[in-house]
Every structure is written in structure tokens, then in C-alpha cells.
Design a protein around this motif. Structure first.
Motif, PDB file in Angstrom:
ATOM      1  N   ILE A  50       0.857  -1.181   0.000  1.00 53.58           N
ATOM      2  CA  ILE A  50       0.000   0.000   0.000  1.00 53.58           C
ATOM      3  C   ILE A  50       0.894   1.232   0.000  1.00 53.58           C
ATOM      4  O   ILE A  50       1.879   1.306   0.744  1.00 53.58           O
ATOM      5  CB  ILE A  50      -0.922   0.017   1.242  1.00 53.58           C
ATOM      6  N   THR A  51       0.530   2.200  -0.815  1.00 55.31           N
ATOM      7  CA  THR A  51       1.241   3.473  -0.855  1.00 55.31           C
ATOM      8  C   THR A  51       0.273   4.568  -0.434  1.00 55.31           C
ATOM      9  O   THR A  51      -0.817   4.707  -1.012  1.00 55.31           O
ATOM     10  CB  THR A  51       1.779   3.762  -2.264  1.00 55.31           C
ATOM     11  N   LEU A  52       0.680   5.345   0.572  1.00 54.97           N
ATOM     12  CA  LEU A  52      -0.168   6.405   1.113  1.00 54.97           C
ATOM     13  C   LEU A  52       0.557   7.733   0.998  1.00 54.97           C
ATOM     14  O   LEU A  52       1.729   7.851   1.383  1.00 54.97           O
ATOM     15  CB  LEU A  52      -0.507   6.118   2.587  1.00 54.97           C
ATOM     16  N   LEU A  53      -0.154   8.726   0.499  1.00 57.79           N
ATOM     17  CA  LEU A  53       0.393  10.072   0.358  1.00 57.79           C
ATOM     18  C   LEU A  53      -0.593  11.062   0.961  1.00 57.79           C
ATOM     19  O   LEU A  53      -1.752  11.110   0.561  1.00 57.79           O
ATOM     20  CB  LEU A  53       0.646  10.406  -1.114  1.00 57.79           C
ATOM     21  N   LEU A  54      -0.123  11.830   1.944  1.00 56.47           N
ATOM     22  CA  LEU A  54      -0.910  12.901   2.541  1.00 56.47           C
ATOM     23  C   LEU A  54      -0.143  14.199   2.339  1.00 56.47           C
ATOM     24  O   LEU A  54       1.004  14.327   2.789  1.00 56.47           O
ATOM     25  CB  LEU A  54      -1.154  12.673   4.040  1.00 56.47           C
ATOM     26  N   ARG A  55      -0.782  15.155   1.680  1.00 56.39           N
ATOM     27  CA  ARG A  55      -0.075  16.387   1.336  1.00 56.39           C
ATOM     28  C   ARG A  55      -1.045  17.564   1.431  1.00 56.39           C
ATOM     29  O   ARG A  55      -2.197  17.477   1.008  1.00 56.39           O
ATOM     30  CB  ARG A  55       0.479  16.280  -0.078  1.00 56.39           C
ATOM     31  N   VAL A  56      -0.554  18.654   2.027  1.00 55.84           N
ATOM     32  CA  VAL A  56      -1.315  19.897   2.110  1.00 55.84           C
ATOM     33  C   VAL A  56      -0.823  20.819   1.010  1.00 55.84           C
ATOM     34  O   VAL A  56       0.373  21.141   0.935  1.00 55.84           O
ATOM     35  CB  VAL A  56      -1.147  20.568   3.489  1.00 55.84           C
ATOM     36  N   HIS A  57      -1.737  21.228   0.122  1.00 57.31           N
ATOM     37  CA  HIS A  57      -1.428  22.176  -0.941  1.00 57.31           C
ATOM     38  C   HIS A  57      -1.855  23.570  -0.483  1.00 57.31           C
ATOM     39  O   HIS A  57      -2.987  23.768  -0.037  1.00 57.31           O
ATOM     40  CB  HIS A  57      -2.160  21.802  -2.234  1.00 57.31           C
ATOM     41  N   THR A  58      -0.973  24.528  -0.621  1.00 52.67           N
ATOM     42  CA  THR A  58      -1.233  25.884  -0.140  1.00 52.67           C
ATOM     43  C   THR A  58      -1.058  26.871  -1.286  1.00 52.67           C
ATOM     44  O   THR A  58      -0.083  26.808  -2.034  1.00 52.67           O
ATOM     45  CB  THR A  58      -0.284  26.262   1.002  1.00 52.67           C
ATOM     46  N   SER A  59      -2.064  27.755  -1.406  1.00 53.14           N
ATOM     47  CA  SER A  59      -1.967  28.871  -2.347  1.00 53.14           C
ATOM     48  C   SER A  59      -2.206  30.157  -1.569  1.00 53.14           C
ATOM     49  O   SER A  59      -2.257  30.158  -0.336  1.00 53.14           O
ATOM     50  CB  SER A  59      -2.980  28.704  -3.483  1.00 53.14           C
ATOM     51  N   ASP A  60      -2.362  31.274  -2.281  1.00 53.25           N
ATOM     52  CA  ASP A  60      -2.510  32.561  -1.602  1.00 53.25           C
ATOM     53  C   ASP A  60      -3.743  32.612  -0.707  1.00 53.25           C
ATOM     54  O   ASP A  60      -3.706  33.163   0.398  1.00 53.25           O
ATOM     55  CB  ASP A  60      -2.565  33.692  -2.638  1.00 53.25           C
ATOM     56  N   ASP A  61      -4.839  32.084  -1.166  1.00 57.22           N
ATOM     57  CA  ASP A  61      -6.088  32.202  -0.403  1.00 57.22           C
ATOM     58  C   ASP A  61      -6.793  30.871  -0.222  1.00 57.22           C
ATOM     59  O   ASP A  61      -7.986  30.841   0.071  1.00 57.22           O
ATOM     60  CB  ASP A  61      -7.038  33.177  -1.105  1.00 57.22           C
ATOM     61  N   HIS A  62      -6.067  29.765  -0.382  1.00 54.98           N
ATOM     62  CA  HIS A  62      -6.748  28.483  -0.305  1.00 54.98           C
ATOM     63  C   HIS A  62      -5.765  27.406   0.133  1.00 54.98           C
ATOM     64  O   HIS A  62      -4.596  27.408  -0.263  1.00 54.98           O
ATOM     65  CB  HIS A  62      -7.345  28.123  -1.676  1.00 54.98           C
ATOM     66  N   ARG A  63      -6.281  26.501   0.979  1.00 55.31           N
ATOM     67  CA  ARG A  63      -5.507  25.326   1.371  1.00 55.31           C
ATOM     68  C   ARG A  63      -6.397  24.108   1.245  1.00 55.31           C
ATOM     69  O   ARG A  63      -7.594  24.174   1.495  1.00 55.31           O
ATOM     70  CB  ARG A  63      -5.036  25.433   2.822  1.00 55.31           C
ATOM     71  N   GLU A  64      -5.791  23.001   0.876  1.00 57.96           N
ATOM     72  CA  GLU A  64      -6.536  21.752   0.805  1.00 57.96           C
ATOM     73  C   GLU A  64      -5.606  20.594   1.119  1.00 57.96           C
ATOM     74  O   GLU A  64      -4.399  20.636   0.872  1.00 57.96           O
ATOM     75  CB  GLU A  64      -7.191  21.558  -0.559  1.00 57.96           C
ATOM     76  N   LEU A  65      -6.204  19.561   1.706  1.00 58.54           N
ATOM     77  CA  LEU A  65      -5.484  18.335   2.050  1.00 58.54           C
ATOM     78  C   LEU A  65      -5.830  17.265   1.028  1.00 58.54           C
ATOM     79  O   LEU A  65      -7.009  16.973   0.806  1.00 58.54           O
ATOM     80  CB  LEU A  65      -5.870  17.878   3.460  1.00 58.54           C
ATOM     81  N   GLU A  66      -4.813  16.686   0.425  1.00 58.27           N
ATOM     82  CA  GLU A  66      -5.012  15.616  -0.541  1.00 58.27           C
ATOM     83  C   GLU A  66      -4.548  14.299   0.071  1.00 58.27           C
ATOM     84  O   GLU A  66      -3.439  14.206   0.606  1.00 58.27           O
ATOM     85  CB  GLU A  66      -4.234  15.891  -1.825  1.00 58.27           C
ATOM     86  N   ILE A  67      -5.403  13.297   0.004  1.00 59.97           N
ATOM     87  CA  ILE A  67      -5.096  11.948   0.493  1.00 59.97           C
ATOM     88  C   ILE A  67      -5.173  11.008  -0.699  1.00 59.97           C
ATOM     89  O   ILE A  67      -6.216  10.904  -1.355  1.00 59.97           O
ATOM     90  CB  ILE A  67      -6.094  11.504   1.579  1.00 59.97           C
ATOM     91  N   THR A  68      -4.070  10.327  -0.987  1.00 59.64           N
ATOM     92  CA  THR A  68      -4.033   9.386  -2.097  1.00 59.64           C
ATOM     93  C   THR A  68      -3.499   8.060  -1.584  1.00 59.64           C
ATOM     94  O   THR A  68      -2.444   8.008  -0.950  1.00 59.64           O
ATOM     95  CB  THR A  68      -3.141   9.893  -3.239  1.00 59.64           C
ATOM     96  N   MET A  69      -4.235   6.991  -1.839  1.00 62.58           N
ATOM     97  CA  MET A  69      -3.834   5.654  -1.403  1.00 62.58           C
ATOM     98  C   MET A  69      -3.998   4.703  -2.576  1.00 62.58           C
ATOM     99  O   MET A  69      -5.071   4.636  -3.198  1.00 62.58           O
ATOM    100  CB  MET A  69      -4.698   5.198  -0.224  1.00 62.58           C
ATOM    101  N   THR A  70      -2.951   3.971  -2.886  1.00 69.96           N
ATOM    102  CA  THR A  70      -2.994   3.019  -4.001  1.00 69.96           C
ATOM    103  C   THR A  70      -2.500   1.666  -3.527  1.00 69.96           C
ATOM    104  O   THR A  70      -1.651   1.563  -2.626  1.00 69.96           O
ATOM    105  CB  THR A  70      -2.123   3.499  -5.173  1.00 69.96           C
TER     106      THR A  70
END
Length: 460
Positions: free
Chosen positions: A374-394
Motif C-alpha cells: 500500500i502506498t499512502l500520500l498525505l499532502r497539504v497544498h497551499t496557495s494565496d487564499d486556499h488550502r486543501e489536504l489531498e489523500i491518495t492511497m494506491t
């Protein structure tokens, strides 16, 4: 032909006679049955509630009439009664009048509970209807109470008059009945008076029972508030169901995998077996705690306290979740990038909690249906006015079932992935799950808002 018509006519006559006999049998119950008696008591209570208003208006009317004793004058008593009705109507506008009156009507008049409102009146329209009921109940109840005090003695005197010389010689009997009619007329009139009282009381009780849903029934605002309350309760219960499914489902999958791996290497790798048993112990202990918390909320009947229930988060529980998954022999590669904050504790509390559950469900799904690492990736993407958490599991997808089994019914139901999608939707995010580049991929994106900030335990 005539014989057939005669037969039909006789049958119709017999049916009408049977219906008439049934109606006659129902009359005693309608006038003196348990429901009629309970409605009569309800009216008597209304008359008792009117007495404070009547005493107040009698004082005012007596003073206005020059100090006359109102109790000795029937016209002044009736005037005091009429003057008390507007005062009753004003006090009926109090919001608590409707639930109190509704409870009494539900218990004593036989009106189904679902046709009456439960809570206080929320609008002036509902208050005015409750005031009309309050005035009607007390006003009619006072009249019924007065009749109940005056009519029975009169009826009894008329019934026993032929058997009492003193009554015949009194003002009640002197000159009112002839000697020939006296043994028959007086008791009949007395019985008729008592029967008329019973009919009036039963009719007044039936009238109030018919008007109760109209004056005390739920308004459109009440129905909307009840629907919103049911929707909120259902949403909380769905959340508890998701918590229960994710916690118990992952625990069972992990424990099954760990126990199976320990059994296979029991003789040649005792150290791995000890680690697997320790992971099983830790997993079951944590799951029992979560299960007890959820069942406690459901048992107490207060699911609104679900927000106060401790829940695992990325900041405090992700590493333990990954370690317990690896303890079963699963190859798990995890890459974590919290972004500029550098720490999962900087995520909003609700996002951290829901992200943990999504990761947990993804691991459970991979353990049940996957065939490899299993491969798990948790990453927070940040821009000037927005943040989001991406969770990817394969993970490598399980082979497709043979053709004969393709139509077999699913036993898992897919509730876990639906629950993960619901969790993401609550935050305005999304979840995608399905085949991707020869593997199975679960991808979730959760918006985190604008600037970074510490987690707050009270966030909804």
C-alpha cells in the motif's frame, strides 16, 4: 318477481333494524362510557381553572354596582362570567398554555397525540389559536360545572318525589303535578333532566375533542422545526454509524490480518508474533473504547453529544494507525507533507478527524480487497487564499471474480467508501475511488480554508 322484491325488502328492513339496534346500544357508551366520563372531568377541570378569573371579576363588578353581593344576583354573576372571558383570552397568549393544554387534551379527550403540537407556540397565530382553546375550555367548562352542581339534585328530587310526602308538600311539588299524573310524570321528568345533562356533557366533550387538533395542532412552522430536528438527529446518528463502521471494520480487518500472519510464522519468528499480538491488543483496546463511547451515546438517547465524543485525528493517532497496519505484515509506504505548517496539529480539528477516518477506511478497504503493498500520500497544498489536504492511497487491485460469481450479491455493501464520501462532502470536499493505472486508488481532497491555524476541539 314479487316474491324476490318482498325478500329484498324484508332483508333491507331487517338490516335497518339491526343498524338501529346497534346505534341504540352505542348510546349508553357515548353518554356514560369511560371516554365520556373522562371528557366530563376535563370540562370540570376547565371550570375549576376559571374560578380565579371569576372571583376577580366578581369583585370588580360588585364594586361597580355599589357594593352589591354578586353571589346573590344571577344577572351579576353572569356578567362577571362574561367579563372573565377576555381576561382568560389574554392569559391564553402565554406560550406555555399550548403544551399544557395539549397534554391535558391528549390524555383526557382521546385525541391522538400526533395531531397535537408538543412545544410552546412559536408564532402569534399559534398563540391566538391556543388562546381560543383556553377560553373555550374554561368557558364551556364553567357552564358544565355549574350544570353538574345544580341539575343532579333537581333530577333526584323529581325522581323520588312520588315516594316522599314531605317533597310533595314542599314548594317543589305543591301544585306542580296532579294527583293522577304525579306517580308517573315527576320521575320521567327527573330522568329526562339527568339524561339531558349527560347528553350536554358528552356533546361538549366531543366538541372540544373535535376542535383540539384545529386549535392545538402543529402549525407549518412547528412541522418545519420538527422536520429540521429529525434531520439533525438523523445526521448525527449517521455520523455515529460511520464512526462505528470505520472503527470496528478497520479493527476487524487489521486483527484478522495480524492474527493470520502470526499463525503462519508462529514457529520460526517469535519476535514477529509478539509484535503482532501487541498490535492486536492495542487495536482491540482502542476499538472497545470507541465502541463503548458510541453505544453510550445511543443508549443515553442523546446523540447531540456526539461532538463531545473523543475522536482520533491525524495529529495524535496517524502514526499508531500506520504502525498497527504494518504489524500484520502489510508493506505500507507513507509519505506525509503537512505543508508550511510542518505539523498535522495545525489542521482544523474537524478536518484532521475526518481525514483520519478516510485514511482508516482506505487501509481497511486495502486490507480486505488488496493483494500487495500500500502506498499512502498525505499532502497539504497551499496557495494565496486556499488550502486543501489531498489523500491518495494506491494498492494492487484484487483479481476480478470468475464469470459465474460475477452476479453474486456483494456482502460488504460498500458502506465504507460511501461513508468516506459523506465525510468529505461535509467539509465541501470529494472522494474518488476506483481502478487507476492498473491499481486501485482512493483519492480524497478536503478544503482547509484560508490561513493556517491551530486545531480547535470545539469546531463543528
Amino acid at each position: 318477481m314479487d316474491q324476490e322484491g318482498t325478500t329484498v325488502g324484508a332483508s333491507g328492513f331487517g338490516g335497518g333494524r339491526a343498524a338501529g339496534a346497534a346505534a341504540v346500544k352505542r348510546w349508553p357508551g357515548l353518554l356514560l362510557g369511560a371516554r365520556a366520563r373522562l371528557r366530563w372531568v376535563h370540562l370540570i377541570l376547565g371550570g375549576a381553572l376559571l374560578m380565579p378569573y371569576l372571583m376577580l371579576t366578581q369583585v370588580v363588578v360588585g364594586a361597580a354596582a355599589g357594593g352589591v353581593n354578586v353571589f346573590a344576583s344571577l344577572p351579576l354573576t353572569l356578567l362577571s362570567y362574561a367579563a372573565s372571558l377576555p381576561l382568560i383570552a389574554v392569559t391564553g397568549l402565554v406560550g406555555l398554555v399550548r403544551p399544557l393544554s395539549g397534554t391535558a387534551a391528549r390524555v383526557m379527550t382521546g385525541v391522538p397525540g400526533d395531531r397535537l403540537a408538543d412545544g410552546p407556540a412559536r408564532s402569534w397565530g399559534a398563540r391566538w389559536r391556543a388562546s381560543a382553546w383556553w377560553t373555550l375550555h374554561l368557558g364551556v367548562g364553567a357552564l358544565i360545572s355549574g350544570m353538574s352542581l345544580a341539575v343532579p339534585p333537581l333530577g333526584v328530587v323529581l325522581v323520588v318525589m312520588p315516594f316522599s310526602g314531605a317533597l310533595r308538600a314542599s314548594a317543589w311539588g305543591a301544585g306542580r303535578f296532579s294527583a293522577e299524573a304525579e306517580p308517573y310524570v315527576s320521575p320521567l321528568i327527573g330522568a329526562g333532566v339527568l339524561l339531558a345533562l349527560a347528553a350536554v356533557c358528552a356533546g361538549a366533550g366531543a366538541l372540544l375533542a373535535r376542535l383540539a387538533p384545529v386549535l392545538l395542532g402543529p402549525t407549518a412552522a412547528d412541522r418545519l422545526a420538527a422536520a429540521e430536528e429529525r434531520a439533525a438527529d438523523l445526521a448525527v446518528r449517521n455520523r455515529l454509524a460511520r464512526e462505528l463502521h470505520d472503527a470496528v471494520g478497520h479493527a476487524l480487518s487489521a486483527v484478522t490480518l495480524q492474527a493470520g500472519a502470526a499463525r503462519r510464522v508462529l514457529d520460526r519468528d517469535p519476535e514477529f508474533v509478539r509484535e503482532a499480538l501487541a498490535a492486536i491488543e492495542d487495536t482491540t483496546r482502542r476499538t472497545v473504547g470507541e465502541l463503548d463511547a458510541v453505544l453510550g451515546l445511543l443508549r443515553d438517547g442523546d446523540p447531540a453529544r456526539a461532538d463531545a465524543m473523543p475522536a482520533p485525528t491525524l495529529a495524535g493517532d496517524l502514526d499508531g494507525l500506520l504502525a498497527r497496519t504494518r504489524a500484520g505484515g502489510t508493506v505500507l509506504t507513507a509519505e506525509q507533507d503537512p505543508g508550511p505548517a510542518g505539523d498535522w496539529s495545525q489542521l482544523p480539528a474537524i478536518a484532521s478527524r475526518e481525514a483520519y477516518r478516510i485514511v482508516q477506511e482506505g487501509l481497511s478497504n486495502a486490507l480486505r480487497h488488496g493483494t500487495g503493498p500500500i502506498t499512502l500520500l498525505l499532502r497539504v497544498h497551499t496557495s494565496d487564499d486556499h488550502r486543501e489536504l489531498e489523500i491518495t492511497m494506491t494498492n494492487p487491485a484484487a483479481p476480478s471474480p470468475p464469470a459465474p460469481d460475477a452476479a453474486a450479491p456483494r456482502t460488504t455493501g460498500g458502506r465504507g467508501l460511501r461513508g468516506a464520501a459523506e465525510r468529505a462532502a461535509l467539509l465541501g470536499g470529494r472522494v474518488e475511488a476506483g481502478p487507476h493505472a492498473g491499481s486501485w486508488r482512493l483519492r480524497a481532497v478536503l478544503p482547509l480554508g484560508g490561513g493556517a491555524g491551530p486545531a480547535r476541539g470545539g469546531a463543528r
